[in-house]
Design a protein around this motif. Structure first.
Motif, PDB file in Angstrom:
ATOM      1  N   PHE A 173     -13.944 -19.030   0.760  1.00 11.68           N
ATOM      2  CA  PHE A 173     -15.243 -19.483   0.552  1.00 11.68           C
ATOM      3  C   PHE A 173     -15.606 -19.908  -0.945  1.00 11.68           C
ATOM      4  O   PHE A 173     -16.140 -20.867  -1.388  1.00 11.68           O
ATOM      5  CB  PHE A 173     -16.490 -18.718   1.378  1.00 11.68           C
ATOM      6  CG  PHE A 173     -17.733 -19.124   0.553  1.00 11.68           C
ATOM      7  CD1 PHE A 173     -18.487 -19.991   1.303  1.00 11.68           C
ATOM      8  CD2 PHE A 173     -18.527 -18.174  -0.364  1.00 11.68           C
ATOM      9  CE1 PHE A 173     -19.732 -20.395   0.548  1.00 11.68           C
ATOM     10  CE2 PHE A 173     -19.814 -18.576  -0.822  1.00 11.68           C
ATOM     11  CZ  PHE A 173     -20.407 -19.487  -0.325  1.00 11.68           C
TER      12      PHE A 173
ATOM     13  N   GLY B  70     -15.518 -23.654  -1.948  1.00 12.62           N
ATOM     14  CA  GLY B  70     -17.048 -24.141  -2.197  1.00 12.62           C
ATOM     15  C   GLY B  70     -17.055 -24.817  -3.651  1.00 12.62           C
ATOM     16  O   GLY B  70     -17.914 -25.815  -3.697  1.00 12.62           O
TER      17      GLY B  70
ATOM     18  N   LEU C 274     -16.217 -28.449  -2.941  1.00 16.91           N
ATOM     19  CA  LEU C 274     -17.306 -29.343  -2.078  1.00 16.91           C
ATOM     20  C   LEU C 274     -18.489 -29.748  -2.884  1.00 16.91           C
ATOM     21  O   LEU C 274     -19.052 -30.854  -2.731  1.00 16.91           O
ATOM     22  CB  LEU C 274     -17.692 -28.387  -0.828  1.00 16.91           C
ATOM     23  CG  LEU C 274     -16.614 -27.994   0.106  1.00 16.91           C
ATOM     24  CD1 LEU C 274     -16.963 -27.245   1.280  1.00 16.91           C
ATOM     25  CD2 LEU C 274     -15.729 -29.437   0.527  1.00 16.91           C
TER      26      LEU C 274
ATOM     27  N   TYR D 298     -21.310 -27.916   2.954  1.00 19.00           N
ATOM     28  CA  TYR D 298     -21.434 -26.644   2.535  1.00 19.00           C
ATOM     29  C   TYR D 298     -22.579 -25.872   3.129  1.00 19.00           C
ATOM     30  O   TYR D 298     -22.066 -24.600   3.408  1.00 19.00           O
ATOM     31  CB  TYR D 298     -21.556 -26.733   1.015  1.00 19.00           C
ATOM     32  CG  TYR D 298     -21.555 -25.549   0.066  1.00 19.00           C
ATOM     33  CD1 TYR D 298     -20.327 -25.059  -0.703  1.00 19.00           C
ATOM     34  CD2 TYR D 298     -22.541 -24.586  -0.051  1.00 19.00           C
ATOM     35  CE1 TYR D 298     -20.198 -23.898  -1.312  1.00 19.00           C
ATOM     36  CE2 TYR D 298     -22.426 -23.568  -0.731  1.00 19.00           C
ATOM     37  CZ  TYR D 298     -21.272 -23.289  -1.307  1.00 19.00           C
ATOM     38  OH  TYR D 298     -21.254 -21.963  -2.213  1.00 19.00           O
TER      39      TYR D 298
ATOM     40  N   MET E   6     -22.125 -24.732   7.051  1.00 18.31           N
ATOM     41  CA  MET E   6     -21.025 -23.580   7.442  1.00 18.31           C
ATOM     42  C   MET E   6     -21.726 -22.366   6.713  1.00 18.31           C
ATOM     43  O   MET E   6     -21.650 -21.253   7.412  1.00 18.31           O
ATOM     44  CB  MET E   6     -19.620 -23.766   6.609  1.00 18.31           C
ATOM     45  CG  MET E   6     -18.841 -24.960   7.485  1.00 18.31           C
ATOM     46  SD  MET E   6     -17.139 -25.314   6.737  1.00 18.31           S
ATOM     47  CE  MET E   6     -17.299 -25.986   5.201  1.00 18.31           C
TER      48      MET E   6
ATOM     49  N   PHE F 152     -14.622 -22.341   6.109  1.00 14.69           N
ATOM     50  CA  PHE F 152     -14.347 -23.038   4.767  1.00 14.69           C
ATOM     51  C   PHE F 152     -12.696 -23.475   4.543  1.00 14.69           C
ATOM     52  O   PHE F 152     -12.531 -24.597   4.342  1.00 14.69           O
ATOM     53  CB  PHE F 152     -14.702 -22.247   3.556  1.00 14.69           C
ATOM     54  CG  PHE F 152     -16.171 -22.625   3.391  1.00 14.69           C
ATOM     55  CD1 PHE F 152     -16.371 -23.449   2.086  1.00 14.69           C
ATOM     56  CD2 PHE F 152     -17.102 -22.219   4.009  1.00 14.69           C
ATOM     57  CE1 PHE F 152     -17.816 -23.896   1.739  1.00 14.69           C
ATOM     58  CE2 PHE F 152     -18.478 -22.366   3.750  1.00 14.69           C
ATOM     59  CZ  PHE F 152     -18.886 -23.232   2.759  1.00 14.69           C
TER      60      PHE F 152
ATOM     61  N   TYR G  40     -11.834 -26.184   7.468  1.00 13.93           N
ATOM     62  CA  TYR G  40     -12.136 -27.541   7.002  1.00 13.93           C
ATOM     63  C   TYR G  40     -11.383 -28.179   5.698  1.00 13.93           C
ATOM     64  O   TYR G  40     -11.188 -29.210   5.759  1.00 13.93           O
ATOM     65  CB  TYR G  40     -13.640 -27.338   6.360  1.00 13.93           C
ATOM     66  CG  TYR G  40     -14.406 -28.587   5.973  1.00 13.93           C
ATOM     67  CD1 TYR G  40     -14.760 -29.449   6.440  1.00 13.93           C
ATOM     68  CD2 TYR G  40     -14.345 -28.822   4.521  1.00 13.93           C
ATOM     69  CE1 TYR G  40     -15.431 -30.789   6.193  1.00 13.93           C
ATOM     70  CE2 TYR G  40     -14.790 -30.189   3.989  1.00 13.93           C
ATOM     71  CZ  TYR G  40     -15.163 -30.908   4.814  1.00 13.93           C
ATOM     72  OH  TYR G  40     -15.973 -31.929   4.198  1.00 13.93           O
ATOM     73  N   TYR G  41     -11.083 -27.119   4.845  1.00 12.26           N
ATOM     74  CA  TYR G  41     -10.333 -27.607   3.574  1.00 12.26           C
ATOM     75  C   TYR G  41      -8.914 -28.104   4.023  1.00 12.26           C
ATOM     76  O   TYR G  41      -8.465 -29.033   3.758  1.00 12.26           O
ATOM     77  CB  TYR G  41     -10.072 -26.311   2.460  1.00 12.26           C
ATOM     78  CG  TYR G  41      -9.213 -26.681   1.159  1.00 12.26           C
ATOM     79  CD1 TYR G  41      -9.823 -27.431   0.484  1.00 12.26           C
ATOM     80  CD2 TYR G  41      -7.856 -26.224   1.454  1.00 12.26           C
ATOM     81  CE1 TYR G  41      -8.965 -27.749  -0.735  1.00 12.26           C
ATOM     82  CE2 TYR G  41      -6.993 -26.510   0.368  1.00 12.26           C
ATOM     83  CZ  TYR G  41      -7.750 -27.371  -0.828  1.00 12.26           C
ATOM     84  OH  TYR G  41      -6.862 -27.398  -1.762  1.00 12.26           O
TER      85      TYR G  41
END
Length: 434
Positions: free
Chosen positions: A332, A336, A339, A348, A351, A390, A393-394
């Protein structure tokens, strides 16, 4: 000359410099912690945990998050961007200081008075700390290191010269924030007139800033809500909260490596996406953090006895349980940065909010059943959810394979071995020359 050359090589690498600075700061912090824990005792430490958690949450809420868009506007080459943000921050500080003094005169509560007087300077310190991290990540670590040394010296002096009181610890919060503000402004060589703040520019960043404030609030709640719920909702004894806060403090040393990568990547991703660098950072972070966690688990009990005394040993199980959430949450922290730099604030926030909601809901059941261990369990569940969301998603968004996140390729291993060999030869050559 050889020593200067070596120093330049070390400080020339942002990652190495950041990690080394944090390691030194941790060592100094351990000394301060030893004196502070014995000075306060578990009960006063629990009271401090409740008040400092309230200060953090109020400071984040009052901030409104205008500093968060700074990397985005810097990346977009906004004219006069540094001065524009500084004027807004200083104007906020003046307004909040006036409100804080008025509130301190009205409220008949020690905790609320502390919040009113400390929150304004903490708002400004957080804003300037973020900006200097983007502008000059190495100097950000110099500030961090200076604040740690100063707080340690004051703590030691208080231990030997003052009676036990929570006021010393609250004063240390203020001292650390003042050091951050003064050093950041000196480094940026600017003190613009807050009365000339560009209110139209402020109106432009309010939507971004407000969402960013909610994001930071969610992040703070994820770390602090358990302490508040134990103290104000379920009336857990202050001593138990003191054990919990010490366990949290020890587990936070596991953030050393992820936070170092996070700070450097804020500077990198303010310029471009740096997907390869983000992915490589996650891999290196994984193995370094595993080693860090192993050390904390192995030495945790004797370290608690050494730094706080046998009275604090109930904090060790909390530390052990919280270690399970370090690796997931590191994803994260690292992802982060990308993002936020890309302006994907809603992704951001969404989530992270899900993680906080799970944390609060779990605490409603686990704290009454398990006390401080229940709070720790809820945190681990929340951290795991945040990190997992995270990371997924990445990998999906940037088409990064699982093996690229967790495993080094032969080429990467070869480059790292060559780099280590070159460093070893340089050090060996200098030692031989001496």
């Amino acid at each position: 000359m050889r020593i200067r050359s070596l120093a330049r090589k070390i400080t020339g690498n942002d990652y190495v410099f950041t990690i080394l600075t944090k390691i030194f700061a941790v060592l100094i912090g351990l000394v301060a912690s030893s004196y502070s824990n014995r000075f306060l005792g578990p009960e006063l430490k629990g009271q401090l945990g409740r008040i400092s958690s309230m200060i953090s949450i109020i400071a984040v809420t009052a901030n409104f998050g205008p500093y968060q868009p700074y990397p985005y506007y810097k990346r977009m080459n906004e004219p006069d961007v540094l001065d524009k943000f500084l004027r807004i921050f200083l104007l906020q500080f003046l307004a909040y200081t006036a409100l804080g003094v008025a509130g301190a005169l009205v409220f008949d509560s020690f905790a609320l008075t502390a919040v009113c007087l400390i929150a304004p300077i903490q708002v400004l310190a957080n804003q300037l700390s973020f900006m200097i991290m983007v502008e000059d990540v190495k100097f950000k670590n110099v500030i961090f290191f200076t604040a740690r040394i100063t707080n340690t010296v004051i703590t030691i002096l208080a231990f030997y010269t003052m009676e036990r009181t929570i006021m010393v610890s609250l004063a240390l919060i203020v001292v650390g924030d003042l050091i951050t503000v003064v050093m950041a402004l000196v480094r940026m060589r600017r003190l613009p007139n807050p009365l000339r703040a560009d209110l139209r520019f402020a109106a432009r960043i309010v939507p971004f800033g407000f969402v960013s404030m909610l994001t930071t609030l969610m992040l703070t709640l994820n770390y602090r809500v358990d302490t508040l719920m134990m103290g104000y909702m379920f009336s857990i004894p202050d001593a138990e909260i003191g054990f919990y806060t010490l366990g949290v403090s020890l587990s936070e040393y596991g953030w050393l490596i992820p936070d170092a990568f996070r700070e450097v990547l804020f500077s990198r991703t303010a310029k471009d996406d740096a997907i390869g660098e983000v992915t490589m950072s996650m891999k290196v972070n994984l193995y370094l953090t595993l080693a860090m966690i192993a050390g904390i688990l192995l030495l945790g009990r004797p370290v608690i006895a050494l730094l706080a005394g046998a009275d604090y040993l109930p904090a060790y199980p909390v530390t052990v349980l919280l270690m399970a959430g370090i690796i997931p949450m590191s994803y994260f922290k690292i992802i982060g940065t990308l993002l936020l730099a890309q302006g994907k604030k809603m992704v951001y926030l969404g989530m992270l909010t899900g993680s906080v909601v799970v944390n609060i809901l779990c605490n409603l059941f686990t704290i009454p059943l398990m006390g401080k261990m229940g709070a720790a369990l809820s945190s681990v569940i929340s951290y795991t959810l945040a990190g997992g969301l995270f990371l997924i998603y990445y990998m999906r968004t940037y088409h990064v394979a699982v093996r690229e996140v967790f495993l080094f390729s032969p080429e990467e291993l070869g480059r790292m071995k060559a780099m280590i060999s070159r460093a070893a030869r340089r050090l060996t050559g200098r030692a031989g020359a001496k």
